[in-house]
Design a protein around this motif. Structure first.
Motif, short mmCIF file in Angstrom:
data_model
loop_
_atom_site.label_atom_id
_atom_site.label_comp_id
_atom_site.label_asym_id
_atom_site.label_seq_id
_atom_site.Cartn_x
_atom_site.Cartn_y
_atom_site.Cartn_z
N LYS A 129 0.91 -1.29 0.39
CA LYS A 129 -0.21 0.42 -0.13
C LYS A 129 1.06 1.12 0.40
O LYS A 129 0.64 2.39 -0.61
CB LYS A 129 -0.78 -0.23 1.07
N SER A 130 1.74 1.23 0.39
CA SER A 130 2.73 2.25 0.53
C SER A 130 3.89 2.89 -0.18
O SER A 130 4.91 3.06 -0.29
CB SER A 130 3.93 2.69 1.89
N LYS A 133 -0.52 7.07 -15.33
CA LYS A 133 0.48 7.76 -16.12
C LYS A 133 -0.71 8.81 -16.78
O LYS A 133 -0.64 10.24 -16.07
CB LYS A 133 0.75 7.48 -17.26
N ASP A 134 -1.53 8.22 -16.96
CA ASP A 134 -2.64 9.97 -17.59
C ASP A 134 -3.95 10.41 -15.59
O ASP A 134 -4.52 10.35 -16.02
CB ASP A 134 -3.83 8.74 -18.35
N GLY A 135 -3.27 10.18 -14.52
CA GLY A 135 -4.23 10.57 -14.04
C GLY A 135 -5.15 9.11 -13.40
O GLY A 135 -6.33 9.92 -12.62
N SER A 136 -5.77 8.22 -14.04
CA SER A 136 -6.04 7.25 -13.87
C SER A 136 -6.38 6.81 -12.46
O SER A 136 -4.47 5.97 -12.45
CB SER A 136 -7.61 6.69 -14.56
N ASP A 137 -6.80 6.19 -11.85
CA ASP A 137 -6.82 5.19 -10.84
C ASP A 137 -6.55 3.61 -11.61
O ASP A 137 -7.72 3.49 -12.53
CB ASP A 137 -8.25 5.31 -9.48
N ILE A 138 -6.10 2.61 -10.53
CA ILE A 138 -5.63 1.86 -11.55
C ILE A 138 -5.87 0.64 -9.96
O ILE A 138 -4.94 1.05 -9.07
CB ILE A 138 -4.51 1.45 -12.12
N ARG A 139 -6.22 -0.59 -10.11
CA ARG A 139 -6.04 -1.17 -9.04
C ARG A 139 -4.91 -2.44 -9.41
O ARG A 139 -4.94 -3.01 -10.33
CB ARG A 139 -7.42 -2.48 -9.10
N ILE A 140 -4.65 -2.44 -7.87
CA ILE A 140 -3.29 -3.43 -8.55
C ILE A 140 -3.73 -4.63 -8.37
O ILE A 140 -4.29 -5.09 -7.39
CB ILE A 140 -1.65 -2.81 -7.46
#
Length: 176
Positions: A112-113, A155-162
């Motif tokens: 998470k960090s 990179k485009d500012g969108s949220d991505i779930r890992i």
């Protein structure tokens, strides 16, 4: 009066063996071998070898996590940083197995960090059974559906779930 031997008179025709049933059996055998080979699944766990170089590493703004697991007979030590400093030590549970649940929980907090980190170095300092090593590798690689969600910004500012914890596993002490 001279009489010719009977062998010369009664010439028997030499019969050739019938090869058709033998060839049928061979083709059926080959067919079953090919069919059984398609049901054999071979699984591979991706792992890299450490790169040894004399060059200076590139300068980064943020120091690398350099996550290392030292697997000892009694516990698993989690080290971070260069040089590695011990962050946590995970012992064994009541069954005598490594406490992989506690290990996963701690690694999820680290992820998470440090959401962009993918590398983890495994240093088994003790002889391990193959199954035990695979269990440890699976617990550090895979995020389960029951685990808390970890998000990062693309990179485009969108949220991505890992979807993975530390998927790039490197064995650190291959020369010892």
């Amino acid at each position: 009066m001279y009489r010719a031997p009977s062998r010369r008179k009664n010439k028997k025709e030499v019969k050739k063996p019938n090869l058709i049933p033998i060839l049928d059996a061979v083709f059926i055998f080959i067919f079953f071998l090919l069919m059984s080979a398609s049901f054999l699944n071979i699984h591979e766990i991706q792992s890299d070898v450490p790169i040894i170089s004399n060059q200076e590493p590139p300068k980064n703004k943020k120091p690398p996590l350099a996550l290392t697991l030292k697997i000892r007979a009694s516990n698993i030590q989690i080290l971070t940083g260069v040089p590695g400093s011990v962050r946590k030590s995970i012992g064994k549970n009541s069954d005598g197995d490594y406490d992989l649940v506690a290990l996963r929980t701690y690694l999820i907090g680290l992820k998470k960090s440090n959401a962009t980190e993918k590398d983890i170095v495994l240093e088994p300092l003790v002889d391990l059974q193959y199954e035990e090593l695979v269990k440890i590798m699976d617990s550090v690689r895979i995020l389960k559906n029951t685990d808390p969600d970890i998000w990062t910004t693309g990179k485009d500012g969108s949220d991505i779930r890992i979807k993975e914890l530390f998927s790039n596993i490197v064995f650190g002490n291959i020369q010892s």
